[in-house]
Motif scaffolding. Sequence first.
Motif, PDB file in Angstrom:
ATOM      1  N   LYS A   2      53.161  -2.084  95.022  1.00  0.00           N
ATOM      2  CA  LYS A   2      53.339  -3.201  94.095  1.00  0.00           C
ATOM      3  C   LYS A   2      53.648  -2.656  92.704  1.00  0.00           C
ATOM      4  O   LYS A   2      53.342  -1.511  92.391  1.00  0.00           O
ATOM      5  N   TRP A   3      54.240  -3.519  91.865  1.00  0.00           N
ATOM      6  CA  TRP A   3      54.595  -3.063  90.528  1.00  0.00           C
ATOM      7  C   TRP A   3      53.377  -2.598  89.747  1.00  0.00           C
ATOM      8  O   TRP A   3      53.458  -1.654  88.974  1.00  0.00           O
ATOM      9  N   GLU A  15      58.823  11.420  88.615  1.00  0.00           N
ATOM     10  CA  GLU A  15      59.537  12.229  89.616  1.00  0.00           C
ATOM     11  C   GLU A  15      60.210  11.343  90.659  1.00  0.00           C
ATOM     12  O   GLU A  15      61.369  11.560  91.013  1.00  0.00           O
ATOM     13  N   ALA A  16      59.500  10.321  91.131  1.00  0.00           N
ATOM     14  CA  ALA A  16      60.073   9.409  92.123  1.00  0.00           C
ATOM     15  C   ALA A  16      61.244   8.628  91.531  1.00  0.00           C
ATOM     16  O   ALA A  16      62.247   8.389  92.204  1.00  0.00           O
ATOM     17  N   ILE A  17      61.125   8.239  90.261  1.00  0.00           N
ATOM     18  CA  ILE A  17      62.212   7.521  89.589  1.00  0.00           C
ATOM     19  C   ILE A  17      63.422   8.434  89.439  1.00  0.00           C
ATOM     20  O   ILE A  17      64.550   8.045  89.744  1.00  0.00           O
ATOM     21  N   LEU A  18      63.177   9.666  89.007  1.00  0.00           N
ATOM     22  CA  LEU A  18      64.278  10.617  88.822  1.00  0.00           C
ATOM     23  C   LEU A  18      64.914  11.012  90.152  1.00  0.00           C
ATOM     24  O   LEU A  18      66.106  11.328  90.202  1.00  0.00           O
ATOM     25  N   ASP A  19      64.136  10.994  91.237  1.00  0.00           N
ATOM     26  CA  ASP A  19      64.708  11.255  92.560  1.00  0.00           C
ATOM     27  C   ASP A  19      65.657  10.131  92.960  1.00  0.00           C
ATOM     28  O   ASP A  19      66.708  10.369  93.551  1.00  0.00           O
ATOM     29  N   LYS A  20      65.267   8.911  92.661  1.00  0.00           N
ATOM     30  CA  LYS A  20      66.082   7.747  93.027  1.00  0.00           C
ATOM     31  C   LYS A  20      67.266   7.572  92.068  1.00  0.00           C
ATOM     32  O   LYS A  20      68.376   7.295  92.493  1.00  0.00           O
ATOM     33  N   PRO A  51      71.573  -7.292  86.263  1.00  0.00           N
ATOM     34  CA  PRO A  51      70.106  -7.173  86.365  1.00  0.00           C
ATOM     35  C   PRO A  51      69.537  -7.638  87.705  1.00  0.00           C
ATOM     36  O   PRO A  51      68.569  -7.060  88.196  1.00  0.00           O
ATOM     37  N   ARG A  52      70.150  -8.651  88.312  1.00  0.00           N
ATOM     38  CA  ARG A  52      69.664  -9.099  89.640  1.00  0.00           C
ATOM     39  C   ARG A  52      69.838  -7.994  90.675  1.00  0.00           C
ATOM     40  O   ARG A  52      68.971  -7.775  91.511  1.00  0.00           O
ATOM     41  N   GLU A  53      70.961  -7.301  90.622  1.00  0.00           N
ATOM     42  CA  GLU A  53      71.202  -6.201  91.559  1.00  0.00           C
ATOM     43  C   GLU A  53      70.228  -5.054  91.297  1.00  0.00           C
ATOM     44  O   GLU A  53      69.697  -4.457  92.238  1.00  0.00           O
ATOM     45  N   ALA A  54      70.003  -4.762  90.028  1.00  0.00           N
ATOM     46  CA  ALA A  54      69.059  -3.702  89.676  1.00  0.00           C
ATOM     47  C   ALA A  54      67.656  -4.070  90.138  1.00  0.00           C
ATOM     48  O   ALA A  54      66.926  -3.229  90.669  1.00  0.00           O
ATOM     49  N   ARG A  55      67.265  -5.320  89.939  1.00  0.00           N
ATOM     50  CA  ARG A  55      65.938  -5.787  90.376  1.00  0.00           C
ATOM     51  C   ARG A  55      65.786  -5.618  91.885  1.00  0.00           C
ATOM     52  O   ARG A  55      64.756  -5.169  92.376  1.00  0.00           O
ATOM     53  N   GLU A  56      66.840  -5.934  92.635  1.00  0.00           N
ATOM     54  CA  GLU A  56      66.805  -5.787  94.096  1.00  0.00           C
ATOM     55  C   GLU A  56      66.711  -4.311  94.484  1.00  0.00           C
ATOM     56  O   GLU A  56      65.965  -3.941  95.391  1.00  0.00           O
ATOM     57  N   GLU A  57      67.438  -3.455  93.788  1.00  0.00           N
ATOM     58  CA  GLU A  57      67.384  -2.011  94.057  1.00  0.00           C
ATOM     59  C   GLU A  57      65.969  -1.480  93.793  1.00  0.00           C
ATOM     60  O   GLU A  57      65.444  -0.680  94.566  1.00  0.00           O
ATOM     61  N   ILE A  58      65.356  -1.938  92.722  1.00  0.00           N
ATOM     62  CA  ILE A  58      63.985  -1.531  92.396  1.00  0.00           C
ATOM     63  C   ILE A  58      63.023  -2.064  93.449  1.00  0.00           C
ATOM     64  O   ILE A  58      62.116  -1.353  93.890  1.00  0.00           O
ATOM     65  N   ARG A  59      63.234  -3.295  93.880  1.00  0.00           N
ATOM     66  CA  ARG A  59      62.384  -3.884  94.928  1.00  0.00           C
ATOM     67  C   ARG A  59      62.447  -3.041  96.204  1.00  0.00           C
ATOM     68  O   ARG A  59      61.431  -2.788  96.844  1.00  0.00           O
ATOM     69  N   TRP A  61      63.192   0.141  96.309  1.00  0.00           N
ATOM     70  CA  TRP A  61      62.520   1.402  95.979  1.00  0.00           C
ATOM     71  C   TRP A  61      61.005   1.255  96.090  1.00  0.00           C
ATOM     72  O   TRP A  61      60.313   2.175  96.536  1.00  0.00           O
ATOM     73  N   LEU A  62      60.490   0.084  95.730  1.00  0.00           N
ATOM     74  CA  LEU A  62      59.040  -0.152  95.791  1.00  0.00           C
ATOM     75  C   LEU A  62      58.500  -0.152  97.220  1.00  0.00           C
ATOM     76  O   LEU A  62      57.299  -0.019  97.415  1.00  0.00           O
ATOM     77  N   ILE A  63      59.386  -0.277  98.191  1.00  0.00           N
ATOM     78  CA  ILE A  63      58.950  -0.245  99.593  1.00  0.00           C
ATOM     79  C   ILE A  63      58.457   1.149  99.969  1.00  0.00           C
ATOM     80  O   ILE A  63      57.660   1.325 100.871  1.00  0.00           O
TER      81      ILE A  63
END
Length: 107
Positions: A2-3, A15-20, A51-59, A61-63
């Motif tokens: 979760k966020w 590190e996880a953000i920079l990997d993605k 931003p909607r596409e970015a939000r979905e990409e982040i969602r 990634w959160l998996i």
Amino acid sequence: MKWHHVQENWSAFYEAILDKWDDADEAELDEIDGDQRAFVAYIAELTDQDPREAREEIREWLIGEIPADVVMDPTHDNHSIALSSKFVPEGEDEYDDDARFGDDTAG
């Protein structure tokens, strides 16, 4: 995850953000400081997305899994050790150090 896991342990996720998103910048991440809206805007700009596409990409990634250094705390560790007791042979204490893994000091 979760966020709130990300927000509460922001720097542990670098590190996880920079990997993605390998074009992400640590100084920018420092400024975002776990703010979800700012992170979405940053990823949208970084990847040239809406931003909607970015939000979905982040969602998506959160998996993924929570980084190990986020979940490494005494409460979590002790709980995991206790759960591992079913894999420890009878008569052995799951909380004992095991010299085979380099945990013991010569004594």
